[in-house]
Design a protein around this motif. Sequence first.
Motif, PDB file in Angstrom:
ATOM      1  N   MET A   1      40.588  21.636   0.724  1.00 34.00           N
ATOM      2  CA  MET A   1      41.778  21.438   1.531  1.00 34.00           C
ATOM      3  C   MET A   1      41.421  20.485   2.671  1.00 34.00           C
ATOM      4  O   MET A   1      40.333  20.551   3.216  1.00 34.00           O
ATOM      5  CB  MET A   1      42.236  22.794   2.043  1.00 34.00           C
ATOM      6  N   ARG A  37      51.253  19.283   6.976  1.00 26.82           N
ATOM      7  CA  ARG A  37      51.577  20.334   6.011  1.00 26.82           C
ATOM      8  C   ARG A  37      50.316  20.706   5.222  1.00 26.82           C
ATOM      9  O   ARG A  37      50.229  20.468   4.013  1.00 26.82           O
ATOM     10  CB  ARG A  37      52.693  19.839   5.090  1.00 26.82           C
ATOM     11  N   GLN A  38      49.340  21.275   5.904  1.00 26.90           N
ATOM     12  CA  GLN A  38      48.059  21.598   5.277  1.00 26.90           C
ATOM     13  C   GLN A  38      48.233  22.520   4.080  1.00 26.90           C
ATOM     14  O   GLN A  38      47.531  22.388   3.083  1.00 26.90           O
ATOM     15  CB  GLN A  38      47.097  22.211   6.290  1.00 26.90           C
ATOM     16  N   SER A  39      49.168  23.427   4.153  1.00 23.24           N
ATOM     17  CA  SER A  39      49.364  24.375   3.043  1.00 23.24           C
ATOM     18  C   SER A  39      49.814  23.675   1.760  1.00 23.24           C
ATOM     19  O   SER A  39      49.695  24.244   0.674  1.00 23.24           O
ATOM     20  CB  SER A  39      50.375  25.454   3.425  1.00 23.24           C
ATOM     21  N   ASP A  40      50.312  22.443   1.872  1.00 19.41           N
ATOM     22  CA  ASP A  40      50.712  21.681   0.691  1.00 19.41           C
ATOM     23  C   ASP A  40      49.551  20.941   0.045  1.00 19.41           C
ATOM     24  O   ASP A  40      49.688  20.410  -1.054  1.00 19.41           O
ATOM     25  CB  ASP A  40      51.803  20.668   1.047  1.00 19.41           C
ATOM     26  N   GLY A  63      41.703  27.309   0.477  1.00 20.10           N
ATOM     27  CA  GLY A  63      42.605  27.555   1.599  1.00 20.10           C
ATOM     28  C   GLY A  63      42.030  26.945   2.852  1.00 20.10           C
ATOM     29  O   GLY A  63      40.945  26.353   2.842  1.00 20.10           O
ATOM     30  N   PRO A  64      42.734  27.076   3.962  1.00 19.59           N
ATOM     31  CA  PRO A  64      42.233  26.520   5.223  1.00 19.59           C
ATOM     32  C   PRO A  64      40.890  27.140   5.618  1.00 19.59           C
ATOM     33  O   PRO A  64      40.627  28.304   5.341  1.00 19.59           O
ATOM     34  CB  PRO A  64      43.313  26.903   6.237  1.00 19.59           C
TER      35      PRO A  64
END
Length: 134
Positions: A1, A37-40, A63-64
């Motif tokens: 990520m 939009r890190q979750s994307d 994940g982050p």
Amino acid sequence: MIEVVSAARCISCDICIRVCPTDVFDRGEDGVPVVARQSDCQTCFMCEAYCPTDALYVAPLAGPAPSGSPHADEDVLAAAGSLGAYRALLGWGGGRTAGSRRDANAELADHPPLAEARLAAPAPTTDATWHSGP
């Protein structure tokens, strides 16, 4: 990520913004892309691969990075040579050897195939039971 965009290394070329397939980045007011939009992020490494100044770091995490992780610390990553490490592995950029050139299987391409290894063309069939129609 995606974890780090180095403002000190970034030249505001917007390549990372353009190559990201999931639109993770926004252009910041100072011209430096921000991770909006890190979750994307799909951890595809495209932004890191295309960044001409090795200003990005994509962590090999699903994940982050947790708080305090070295994967999110620009100074630690810079000292370790991790900023742009994926791009270096690929061999992209001046003075680097392309990753495919380091692949030992590429040596096989230098040898022509053996004549006896080639298959002969199949003989035409006259078998009446072999047909494509009713």
